[in-house]
Design an enzyme around this catalytic site. Structure first.
Site, mmCIF file in Angstrom:
data_model
loop_
_atom_site.group_PDB
_atom_site.id
_atom_site.type_symbol
_atom_site.label_atom_id
_atom_site.label_comp_id
_atom_site.label_asym_id
_atom_site.label_seq_id
_atom_site.Cartn_x
_atom_site.Cartn_y
_atom_site.Cartn_z
ATOM 1 N N ASN A 154 0.927 0.687 5.829
ATOM 2 C CA ASN A 154 1.532 -0.082 4.734
ATOM 3 C C ASN A 154 2.364 -1.178 5.365
ATOM 4 O O ASN A 154 3.234 -0.918 6.188
ATOM 5 C CB ASN A 154 2.421 0.834 3.886
ATOM 6 C CG ASN A 154 3.316 0.068 2.919
ATOM 7 O OD1 ASN A 154 4.425 0.492 2.624
ATOM 8 N ND2 ASN A 154 2.869 -1.057 2.421
ATOM 9 N N GLY A 155 2.090 -2.409 4.981
ATOM 10 C CA GLY A 155 2.855 -3.533 5.505
ATOM 11 C C GLY A 155 1.942 -4.659 5.940
ATOM 12 O O GLY A 155 0.781 -4.731 5.525
ATOM 13 N N ASP A 174 12.682 -8.975 -17.855
ATOM 14 C CA ASP A 174 11.686 -8.519 -16.881
ATOM 15 C C ASP A 174 12.394 -8.265 -15.557
ATOM 16 O O ASP A 174 13.482 -8.789 -15.315
ATOM 17 C CB ASP A 174 10.541 -9.524 -16.709
ATOM 18 C CG ASP A 174 9.228 -8.818 -16.361
ATOM 19 O OD1 ASP A 174 9.277 -7.625 -15.995
ATOM 20 O OD2 ASP A 174 8.160 -9.449 -16.445
ATOM 21 N N GLY A 177 -0.956 0.457 -4.851
ATOM 22 C CA GLY A 177 -2.216 -0.174 -4.464
ATOM 23 C C GLY A 177 -3.329 0.318 -5.346
ATOM 24 O O GLY A 177 -3.535 1.537 -5.447
ATOM 25 N N TYR A 233 10.717 -3.919 -7.866
ATOM 26 C CA TYR A 233 9.425 -3.791 -8.532
ATOM 27 C C TYR A 233 8.524 -2.685 -7.980
ATOM 28 O O TYR A 233 7.967 -1.909 -8.746
ATOM 29 C CB TYR A 233 8.682 -5.134 -8.456
ATOM 30 C CG TYR A 233 7.225 -5.061 -8.848
ATOM 31 C CD1 TYR A 233 6.836 -4.892 -10.185
ATOM 32 C CD2 TYR A 233 6.215 -5.147 -7.881
ATOM 33 C CE1 TYR A 233 5.488 -4.826 -10.539
ATOM 34 C CE2 TYR A 233 4.871 -5.084 -8.238
ATOM 35 C CZ TYR A 233 4.512 -4.921 -9.565
ATOM 36 O OH TYR A 233 3.189 -4.856 -9.916
ATOM 37 N N CYS A 267 0.822 -1.199 0.000
ATOM 38 C CA CYS A 267 0.000 0.000 0.000
ATOM 39 C C CYS A 267 0.864 1.260 0.000
ATOM 40 O O CYS A 267 2.059 1.206 0.250
ATOM 41 C CB CYS A 267 -0.884 0.029 1.235
ATOM 42 S SG CYS A 267 -1.836 -1.476 1.431
HETATM 43 O O1 LIG Z 1 5.528 -13.518 -12.895
HETATM 44 P P1 LIG Z 1 4.321 -12.664 -12.654
HETATM 45 O O2 LIG Z 1 3.433 -13.264 -11.617
HETATM 46 O O3 LIG Z 1 3.602 -12.311 -13.906
HETATM 47 O O4 LIG Z 1 4.808 -11.313 -11.973
HETATM 48 C C1 LIG Z 1 5.884 -10.546 -12.439
HETATM 49 C C2 LIG Z 1 5.436 -9.475 -13.390
HETATM 50 O O5 LIG Z 1 4.455 -8.607 -12.759
HETATM 51 C C3 LIG Z 1 4.975 -7.285 -12.677
HETATM 52 O O6 LIG Z 1 4.449 -6.465 -13.726
HETATM 53 P P2 LIG Z 1 3.144 -5.557 -13.566
HETATM 54 O O7 LIG Z 1 2.260 -5.757 -14.740
HETATM 55 O O8 LIG Z 1 2.516 -5.787 -12.226
HETATM 56 O O9 LIG Z 1 3.660 -4.050 -13.496
HETATM 57 P P3 LIG Z 1 4.615 -3.135 -14.401
HETATM 58 O O10 LIG Z 1 3.787 -2.584 -15.532
HETATM 59 O O11 LIG Z 1 5.043 -2.077 -13.448
HETATM 60 O O12 LIG Z 1 5.765 -3.931 -14.905
HETATM 61 C C4 LIG Z 1 6.466 -7.424 -12.855
HETATM 62 O O13 LIG Z 1 7.021 -6.244 -13.391
HETATM 63 C C5 LIG Z 1 6.578 -8.594 -13.806
HETATM 64 O O14 LIG Z 1 6.382 -8.143 -15.132
HETATM 65 N N1 LIG Z 2 0.036 -3.934 1.101
HETATM 66 C C1 LIG Z 2 -0.205 -3.395 2.259
HETATM 67 O O1 LIG Z 2 0.555 -2.600 2.772
HETATM 68 C C2 LIG Z 2 -1.469 -3.881 2.933
HETATM 69 C C3 LIG Z 2 -1.801 -3.275 4.282
HETATM 70 C C4 LIG Z 2 -2.756 -4.167 5.072
HETATM 71 N N2 LIG Z 2 -2.075 -5.364 5.499
HETATM 72 C C5 LIG Z 2 -3.989 -4.494 4.252
HETATM 73 O O2 LIG Z 2 -4.139 -5.596 3.785
HETATM 74 O O3 LIG Z 2 -4.799 -3.606 4.047
HETATM 75 MG MG LIG Z 3 6.009 -5.970 -15.264
#
Ligand SMILES: O=P(O)(O)OC[C@H]1O[C@H](OP(=O)(O)OP(=O)(O)O)[C@H](O)[C@@H]1O
Ligand SMILES: NC(=O)CC[C@H](N)C(=O)O
Ligand SMILES: [Mg+2]
Length: 504
Positions: free
Chosen positions: A101-102, A365, A28, A257, A2
């Site tokens: 967040n967390g 990636d 989020g 990421y 988050c």
């Molecule tokens: O192996 P997976 O389960 O597919 O997860 C990994 C992928 O998901 C994320 O991209 P995402 O589309 O969330 O965001 P981005 O556009 O910021 O790359 C990350 O950058 C990889 O591309």
């Molecule tokens: N990703 C998060 O930081 C989640 C915060 C909290 N654990 C929730 O689920 O709302």
């Molecule tokens: Mg991606």
């Protein structure tokens, strides 16, 4: 993962909170919320959806007051119900609203203890509601009618002893001020800044520095692991270390990421760390794949772009944007269900055949988690006419669940769990696969701030910095939050009555 923001201003803060949340949207996408304090009353708007959809003009008008907090949610505990959107509120003591967040690793025990010792009821399965009540309980014990900084710091110190896990928190206490604190390992990020106005200094805290940039605040510093910051309604700032044994171990996946590249977290530019990841991985590819005849390096947008460009540079190969990203589809990894994630990859990415036809391509990636993206993207490359498709991941194999705020609860859902590189390569259908080593990843992030000695790297090595995670815990988490369990929970929830403020 988050995103949180909090501002103590000299003017109404609604627009600045909204703008801050907008640039934290990548953390989020499920729910958003803002609480402001106006004349001893909390004003709340929260709902499921993106920031731009949750807050309409009429909500913004009602979010009056010079102090407030906001949240964008990516659920990692409980469910995706609107009842668990944040900020959460409790009326005692004083009236407190909190955003987190967390993820706590002892929220069940905490809820029991709060009920037994303080008769506090936690109405949802959210760990963040338990955290709010635990904080409120400590403040109740440690504060008088008028709260001073010492009361706040004693409450946070005691809270650190009671709760475990990853947490960056902002809270407002009616009639007093804004409190922000970070867990003793600094797993989740938190940064603070200030802005000068004609009426005096305004303060802001946020998950990432990019939110401060967007609102015209200058960064003062990161909140230290275990530290608490208290800013009174009048704009006086106090801070104190509240943990007994704080130690810096920020989550390395923020750099891989989660965070935006234009943020700086714990004195490390996220962008520079990604370029360094590309450099390290490029060197490894040069060493180990010297025999391969790669024609072109292609990133999988968007997070891998910076690492891929650097890999191309290291290899002396062209870098081509071979996939077009639909700008109206969000991040797929942080979507709540696997069905939705799968469908979204094709809606989100499409290949430009001219960059693939008859070529040996190296796709890059940032990470491979469930393999949802890599499998489909490799198919697309072949359909577009690629001869050979090689794949490189700027992060090592992800083999272990995360318990600190990234929704990877089940080892069995991770493509690298129980598989070596060759078998992962077969599953995703690549002609070759290479991962960054953990040592190189850590070095890449440390290049900018060698002071950071340790990171939270559990998804790669199974070592959990809070030292409270055993196999029994991971089994329970898996049973509660794997895909099947989540689907069941969502179905039950849609039938139940929710207790929350829709704020229409
Ligand atoms: O192996 P997976 O389960 O597919 O997860 C990994 C992928 O998901 C994320 O991209 P995402 O589309 O969330 O965001 P981005 O556009 O910021 O790359 C990350 O950058 C990889 O591309
Ligand atoms: N990703 C998060 O930081 C989640 C915060 C909290 N654990 C929730 O689920 O709302
Ligand atoms: Mg991606």
């Amino acid at each position: 993962m988050c995103g949180i923001v909090g501002i103590v201003g000299k003017y109404p803060v609604n627009q600045a909170l909204y703008d801050g949340l907008t640039v934290l949207q990548h953390r989020g996408q499920d729910a958003a919320g803002i609480v402001t304090v106006d004349n001893k009353t909390l004003r709340l708007r929260k709902a499921n959806g993106l920031v731009k959809d949750v807050f309409e003009a009429r909500h913004m008008q009602r979010l009056s007051g010079n102090m407030g907090i906001g949240h964008v949610r990516y659920p990692t505990a409980g469910s995706a119900s609107t009842a668990e959107a944040q900020p959460f509120y409790t009326n005692s003591p004083f009236g407190i609203a909190l955003a987190h967040n967390g993820n706590l690793t002892n929220s069940e025990e905490l809820k029991d203890e709060l009920f037994r010792t303080a008769r506090r009821h936690v109405n949802t399965n959210s760990d963040s509601e338990a955290l709010l009540n635990a904080f409120a309980h400590e403040l109740d014990i440690h504060a008088d009618m008028h709260v001073n900084p010492d009361h706040i710091f004693r409450a946070v110190a005691n809270l650190h002893r009671k709760i475990r896990g990853g947490y960056a928190v902002v809270a407002v206490v009616i009639g007093h001020g804004l409190v922000a604190f970070r867990d003793p390992n600094g797993i989740r990020p938190l940064v603070m800044g200030k802005r000068e106005t004609a009426l005096g200094t305004e303060y802001m805290v946020a998950s990432e520095s990019v939110a401060l940039d967007a609102d015209g605040f200058t960064v003062l510093r990161d909140v230290a692991p275990g530290e608490a910051v208290y800013i009174t309604e009048d704009g006086e700032l106090f801070s104190q270390q509240c943990a007994e044994n704080p130690s810096y171990a920020p989550c390395i996946f923020e750099y891989v990421y989660f965070a935006r590249p234009d943020s700086t977290i714990d004195n490390v530019s996220v962008y520079a760390s990604r370029v360094a990841m590309g450099k390290k991985l490029g060197e490894k590819i040069k060493k180990e794949w010297a025999h391969l005849d790669i024609d072109v390096v292609i990133p999988i947008p968007e997070t891998s772009n910076d690492a891929a460009l650097q890999i191309a540079h290291e290899l002396g190969l062209p870098y081509r944007q071979g996939y077009v990203k639909n700008r109206y589809i969000g991040r797929t990894f942080i979507m709540p269900g696997q069905g939705e994630r799968k469908k979204s990859v094709k809606r989100k990415l499409n290949a430009i055949w001219q960059e693939f036809k008859g070529k040996n391509v190296l796709l890059v990636d940032d990470s491979i988690v469930r393999g949802t993206t890599s499998q489909q993207i490799i198919d697309m490359a072949r359909e577009a006419g690629a001869k050979k498709v090689y794949f490189a991941s700027a992060a090592p194999e992800i083999r272990f669940p995360n318990v600190y705020g990234i929704d990877m609860p089940s080892a069995n859902e991770l493509i690298a769990h129980g598989h070596d590189v060759d078998s992962i390569c077969k599953i995703i259908g690549a002609d070759g696969l290479i991962f960054q080593s953990l040592e190189d990843l850590v070095d890449a992030v440390r290049t900018e701030n060698p002071e950071l000695k340790r990171f939270e790297t559990s998804v790669f090595d199974g070592i959990y910095v809070t030292n409270d995670i055993d196999q029994a815990y991971l089994n329970r988490l898996d049973a509660q939050r794997n895909e099947a369990a989540k689907k069941k929970k969502e179905a039950e929830l849609s039938a139940s009555l929710e207790l929350h403020n829709e704020g229409n």
